[in-house]
Enzyme design. Sequence first.
Site, mmCIF file in Angstrom:
data_model
loop_
_atom_site.group_PDB
_atom_site.id
_atom_site.type_symbol
_atom_site.label_atom_id
_atom_site.label_comp_id
_atom_site.label_asym_id
_atom_site.label_seq_id
_atom_site.Cartn_x
_atom_site.Cartn_y
_atom_site.Cartn_z
ATOM 1 N N GLU A 209 -7.493 -31.659 46.107
ATOM 2 C CA GLU A 209 -8.723 -30.933 45.696
ATOM 3 C C GLU A 209 -8.272 -30.119 44.245
ATOM 4 O O GLU A 209 -7.019 -29.705 44.150
ATOM 5 C CB GLU A 209 -9.180 -29.942 46.597
ATOM 6 C CG GLU A 209 -9.821 -30.285 47.732
ATOM 7 C CD GLU A 209 -10.057 -29.266 48.759
ATOM 8 O OE1 GLU A 209 -10.596 -29.513 49.751
ATOM 9 O OE2 GLU A 209 -9.431 -28.071 48.812
ATOM 10 N N LYS A 211 -7.387 -26.969 41.990
ATOM 11 C CA LYS A 211 -6.993 -25.863 42.154
ATOM 12 C C LYS A 211 -7.424 -24.918 40.922
ATOM 13 O O LYS A 211 -7.009 -25.126 40.010
ATOM 14 C CB LYS A 211 -5.502 -25.636 42.280
ATOM 15 C CG LYS A 211 -5.198 -24.125 42.515
ATOM 16 C CD LYS A 211 -3.542 -23.974 42.751
ATOM 17 C CE LYS A 211 -3.212 -22.491 43.263
ATOM 18 N NZ LYS A 211 -4.123 -21.625 42.571
ATOM 19 N N ARG A 216 -10.864 -15.894 44.764
ATOM 20 C CA ARG A 216 -11.216 -16.293 46.156
ATOM 21 C C ARG A 216 -12.388 -15.592 46.878
ATOM 22 O O ARG A 216 -12.436 -14.394 46.647
ATOM 23 C CB ARG A 216 -10.052 -15.978 47.215
ATOM 24 C CG ARG A 216 -10.138 -16.756 48.364
ATOM 25 C CD ARG A 216 -9.762 -18.316 48.334
ATOM 26 N NE ARG A 216 -9.581 -18.533 49.664
ATOM 27 C CZ ARG A 216 -8.499 -18.735 50.421
ATOM 28 N NH1 ARG A 216 -7.381 -18.744 49.887
ATOM 29 N NH2 ARG A 216 -8.384 -19.329 51.809
ATOM 30 N N ARG A 231 -10.775 -11.906 48.520
ATOM 31 C CA ARG A 231 -9.489 -12.417 49.449
ATOM 32 C C ARG A 231 -8.990 -11.182 50.284
ATOM 33 O O ARG A 231 -8.452 -11.319 51.233
ATOM 34 C CB ARG A 231 -8.257 -13.103 48.836
ATOM 35 C CG ARG A 231 -7.697 -12.223 47.757
ATOM 36 C CD ARG A 231 -6.565 -13.037 46.933
ATOM 37 N NE ARG A 231 -5.574 -13.549 47.534
ATOM 38 C CZ ARG A 231 -5.027 -14.771 47.386
ATOM 39 N NH1 ARG A 231 -5.538 -15.622 46.708
ATOM 40 N NH2 ARG A 231 -4.210 -15.185 48.060
ATOM 41 N N GLU A 260 -13.834 -20.447 46.159
ATOM 42 C CA GLU A 260 -13.560 -19.797 45.040
ATOM 43 C C GLU A 260 -14.822 -19.651 44.057
ATOM 44 O O GLU A 260 -15.816 -20.493 44.340
ATOM 45 C CB GLU A 260 -12.296 -20.365 44.208
ATOM 46 C CG GLU A 260 -11.183 -20.750 44.638
ATOM 47 C CD GLU A 260 -10.184 -19.650 43.959
ATOM 48 O OE1 GLU A 260 -10.254 -19.277 43.120
ATOM 49 O OE2 GLU A 260 -8.957 -19.793 44.876
ATOM 50 N N PHE A 295 -14.447 -24.997 49.592
ATOM 51 C CA PHE A 295 -13.650 -25.872 50.178
ATOM 52 C C PHE A 295 -13.314 -25.776 51.588
ATOM 53 O O PHE A 295 -12.540 -26.685 52.022
ATOM 54 C CB PHE A 295 -12.107 -25.824 49.253
ATOM 55 C CG PHE A 295 -11.693 -24.415 49.261
ATOM 56 C CD1 PHE A 295 -11.014 -23.820 50.379
ATOM 57 C CD2 PHE A 295 -11.707 -23.595 47.888
ATOM 58 C CE1 PHE A 295 -10.671 -22.438 50.649
ATOM 59 C CE2 PHE A 295 -11.223 -22.372 48.005
ATOM 60 C CZ PHE A 295 -10.392 -22.046 49.249
ATOM 61 N N ARG A 366 1.871 -18.266 54.870
ATOM 62 C CA ARG A 366 1.826 -19.478 54.085
ATOM 63 C C ARG A 366 2.408 -20.549 54.638
ATOM 64 O O ARG A 366 3.534 -20.857 54.724
ATOM 65 C CB ARG A 366 2.483 -19.391 52.632
ATOM 66 C CG ARG A 366 1.716 -18.174 51.838
ATOM 67 C CD ARG A 366 2.329 -17.889 50.585
ATOM 68 N NE ARG A 366 1.704 -16.986 49.972
ATOM 69 C CZ ARG A 366 0.811 -17.084 48.947
ATOM 70 N NH1 ARG A 366 0.209 -18.192 49.174
ATOM 71 N NH2 ARG A 366 0.138 -15.966 48.568
ATOM 72 N N LYS A 372 0.030 -26.330 47.546
ATOM 73 C CA LYS A 372 -0.434 -26.103 45.798
ATOM 74 C C LYS A 372 0.499 -26.898 45.081
ATOM 75 O O LYS A 372 1.668 -26.735 45.010
ATOM 76 C CB LYS A 372 -0.881 -24.770 45.282
ATOM 77 C CG LYS A 372 0.386 -23.782 45.472
ATOM 78 C CD LYS A 372 -0.099 -22.379 45.450
ATOM 79 C CE LYS A 372 1.038 -21.170 45.705
ATOM 80 N NZ LYS A 372 0.153 -20.038 45.333
#
Length: 509
Positions: A209, A211, A216, A231, A260, A295, A366, A372
């Site tokens: 997708e 970025k 966010r 976020r 986003e 997303f 993470r 990413k």
Amino acid sequence: MLFSEVVGTSASVAATRSRLAKVKALAALLRSASDDVVAAVVSFLIGTPRQGRIGAGWRTVVDLSVPPAAEPGLAVAEVDVALAEVAVTSGKGSAQRRVDLLLGLFGRATEEEQDFLRRLLTGELRQGALEGVMLDAIASAADVPGETVRRAFMLSGRLPETAVAALAGGAAELEAFRLEVGRPLRPMLASPAESLDEALDELGGCVVEHKLDGARIQVHRSGDEVHVYTRTLREITKTVPELVELVRGLPCTSVVLDGETLALTDEGRPRPFQETMSRFGAQDERELLLHPYFFDCLHLDGKDLLDEPLRDRLAALRQVAGRHVIPGVQDPTREQAAEVVAASLAAGHEGVVVKSLASTYAAGRRGRAWQKVKPVHTLDLVVIGVEWGSGRRRGWLSNLHLGARDPDGGPPVMVGKTFKGLTDELLKWQTEALRAIATEQDDWVVKVRPELVIEIELDGVQVSPRYPGGVALRFARVVRYRPDKDPSEATTIDEVRALLPAARPAPEA
């Protein structure tokens, strides 16, 4: 429980670099806390009062002067009640009333407790990185699996509430947490990938997708009631009426979407990130319209989807969000994936995110399920100091001191300096913003509270004995400040060291 026990534990945690020792000290304190003060204890130790901002500014707190108590006598509950009273004080004369209340509290505190309170109320105590250590401590104190604690934290969004549930009812109480439409969840995050090919090889079945260079958002809808969160779980519903109207018109009765939003030019290209962020505080929806791109779908019409594979969540997303789904390709060939990267960059975006279609939604760390891919290295670092400029920049704060997050809760670890990439406009803003959070200064250097996150572009890192972390940034340049990010989300020193060439590992800290 005495407040001095919290202060002492905080000091012992700060004095050791051992994560195990930190967890052990925190867990021991939590076990000894009564049920009615657990939330306050956790809040104090992570550096954020339960009341949030109490209405007393930095200068007010720093200027408080009252002789300290000779012996510890303050209880945790008394401190919590006093801060709550300060927070609700309003109206005529409220500023002086807050000062009087704080003076009364400080007058009952020892010198060490006064220092702790000052740092707590000015944000200098806050080590968002301690969040991960605290989660492990809660799991240890309650004798429950760490993953159970982390999932409950994702669903509750609040660490104190998670701790109360764990210590009061163990795993059963934690497992009772459910996704609740209208209560924000902690967002799932992506890790950096070395390259597109490596991400594709590691993840297998995936979606690639765009970025976006946006902010966010998480949107919740139940009937006609809509909430929009950032976020950091801050609600911004009142400032984004166009997003509320759009979500209210989606073909569903209830939904939770992750995505986003960004402001676009008339040509459809993204405006600078700062313009998107400034829109969150706009008073008129016509000032600058925001365009959402979703997303992920975490709930749809009464069904929670967190534990469903991404492939199924994307099917639900396409069903409800239609043309507002972020551009991307599912199960792409390598050629198609490369085309997505090229299209994203051509449209003015940052790169792509590659996501495993088998992954469930998990927040707090993470992980590697989302990766990413950007054409250049960027890090989110914390500004810990700055130097006055010279020549054309005389009178402005210019050369930034940059710190990486200590994952074990210590202060940011300095990894470099830079003054490159700063426009005149940004220099002026930076000078005002950094002077407002200065803690000490001389004729050359201003030290600041570690609360501003800045995105830095760099060519790489190298081994260096100059900085405490053993690494230094190469050719660092400022991309932008990140007001949407908390220092707890900054790049860790471990992640910076991971950029070192394999043949030249960073020395042990």
